[in-house]
Write a protein that holds these residues in place. Structure first.
Motif, PDB file in Angstrom:
ATOM      1  N   TYR A   1      27.148  34.144  37.610  1.00  0.00           N
ATOM      2  CA  TYR A   1      28.014  35.310  37.478  1.00  0.00           C
ATOM      3  C   TYR A   1      27.440  36.472  38.278  1.00  0.00           C
TER       4      TYR A   1
ATOM      5  N   ASP B   1      27.969  40.586  39.571  1.00  0.00           N
ATOM      6  CA  ASP B   1      28.589  41.915  39.512  1.00  0.00           C
ATOM      7  C   ASP B   1      28.209  42.673  40.771  1.00  0.00           C
TER       8      ASP B   1
ATOM      9  N   PHE C   1      32.965  43.543  38.438  1.00  0.00           N
ATOM     10  CA  PHE C   1      32.794  42.091  38.558  1.00  0.00           C
ATOM     11  C   PHE C   1      33.203  41.633  39.950  1.00  0.00           C
TER      12      PHE C   1
ATOM     13  N   GLY D   1      32.423  37.899  41.163  1.00  0.00           N
ATOM     14  CA  GLY D   1      32.817  36.501  41.075  1.00  0.00           C
ATOM     15  C   GLY D   1      31.902  35.700  40.187  1.00  0.00           C
TER      16      GLY D   1
ATOM     17  N   TYR E   1      35.814  32.109  39.874  1.00  0.00           N
ATOM     18  CA  TYR E   1      36.518  33.385  39.711  1.00  0.00           C
ATOM     19  C   TYR E   1      36.171  34.301  40.875  1.00  0.00           C
TER      20      TYR E   1
ATOM     21  N   MET F   1      37.182  38.148  41.896  1.00  0.00           N
ATOM     22  CA  MET F   1      37.901  39.369  41.550  1.00  0.00           C
ATOM     23  C   MET F   1      38.566  40.068  42.743  1.00  0.00           C
TER      24      MET F   1
ATOM     25  N   TYR G   1      42.163  39.451  43.023  1.00  0.00           N
ATOM     26  CA  TYR G   1      42.966  40.052  41.958  1.00  0.00           C
ATOM     27  C   TYR G   1      43.364  41.470  42.336  1.00  0.00           C
ATOM     28  N   THR G   2      42.400  42.221  42.856  1.00  0.00           N
ATOM     29  CA  THR G   2      42.677  43.612  43.224  1.00  0.00           C
ATOM     30  C   THR G   2      43.354  43.736  44.588  1.00  0.00           C
TER      31      THR G   2
ATOM     32  N   SER H   1      43.191  35.045  39.937  1.00  0.00           N
ATOM     33  CA  SER H   1      41.904  35.064  40.641  1.00  0.00           C
ATOM     34  C   SER H   1      40.975  33.918  40.261  1.00  0.00           C
ATOM     35  N   CYS H   2      41.513  32.830  39.729  1.00  0.00           N
ATOM     36  CA  CYS H   2      40.697  31.710  39.281  1.00  0.00           C
ATOM     37  C   CYS H   2      41.140  30.432  39.989  1.00  0.00           C
TER      38      CYS H   2
END
Length: 172
Positions: free
Chosen positions: A85, A87, A99, A101, A113, A115, A118-119, A139-140
């Motif tokens: 993960y 950030d 975040f 990915g 994931y 991000m 997504y944005t 986003s996944c």
């Protein structure tokens, strides 16, 4: 007088029943704790509770390596055998780190994931229909097996996302 003896016998029976129930509960709790300890020991030995996520085919490791290429400029929050993960160092509007990915091995598949898509959904422009089929939500991406062509495409997409966020000042 007969009632007093019956009451005492009933009270004694109730105490015995409660003691038996408590012993059963204690045994069940001990068995549960032992099982939890075994799971922790297996995890510490390199096993994972969700080992079925990539079925040993390397999907998780491949997805993790895509993110690791960018870890130098990001913050590694989790790095376990089934969860990687990242950030950013930028604070999101909610006051928490933004975040970037993650890769996570689950029971049925390994999820990736990302991000920035997504944005900035325009970053998904031009992805192949095969990679689009792997999307769950905005986003996944889910993988059951290691698919080199799709992993290469996802690596290129992740690079574009990283560069776009870096130029936008989200990655410092």
């Amino acid at each position: 007088m007969a009632t007093t003896k019956t009451t005492k016998k009933t009270a004694g029976a109730t105490k015995t029943t409660k003691a038996a129930a408590a012993a059963t509960t204690t045994k069940a709790a001990a068995a549960k704790a032992k099982a939890a300890g075994a799971t922790k020991a297996a995890s510490a030995a390199g096993g994972t509770k969700n080992a079925g996520g990539d079925g040993g085919n390397g999907a998780f490791e491949a997805l993790r390596s895509i993110l690791q290429r960018h870890a130098r400029d990001l913050v590694v929050v989790h790095d376990t055998p089934d969860n990687y993960y990242l950030d950013t160092r930028t604070t999101a509007p909610n006051g928490k780190p933004l975040f970037f990915g993650a890769a996570r091995a689950g029971r049925a598949h390994t999820s990736f994931y990302l991000m920035p898509v997504y944005t900035n959904p325009e970053l998904l422009g031009g992805i192949s229909p095969e990679l689009k089929k792997r999307m769950q939500g905005k986003s996944c991406f889910n993988f059951k097996t290691r698919e080199p062509a799709l992993l290469d495409e996802l690596q290129a997409l992740t690079g574009r996302c990283f560069e776009q966020w870096k130029s936008a000042g989200r990655i410092g």
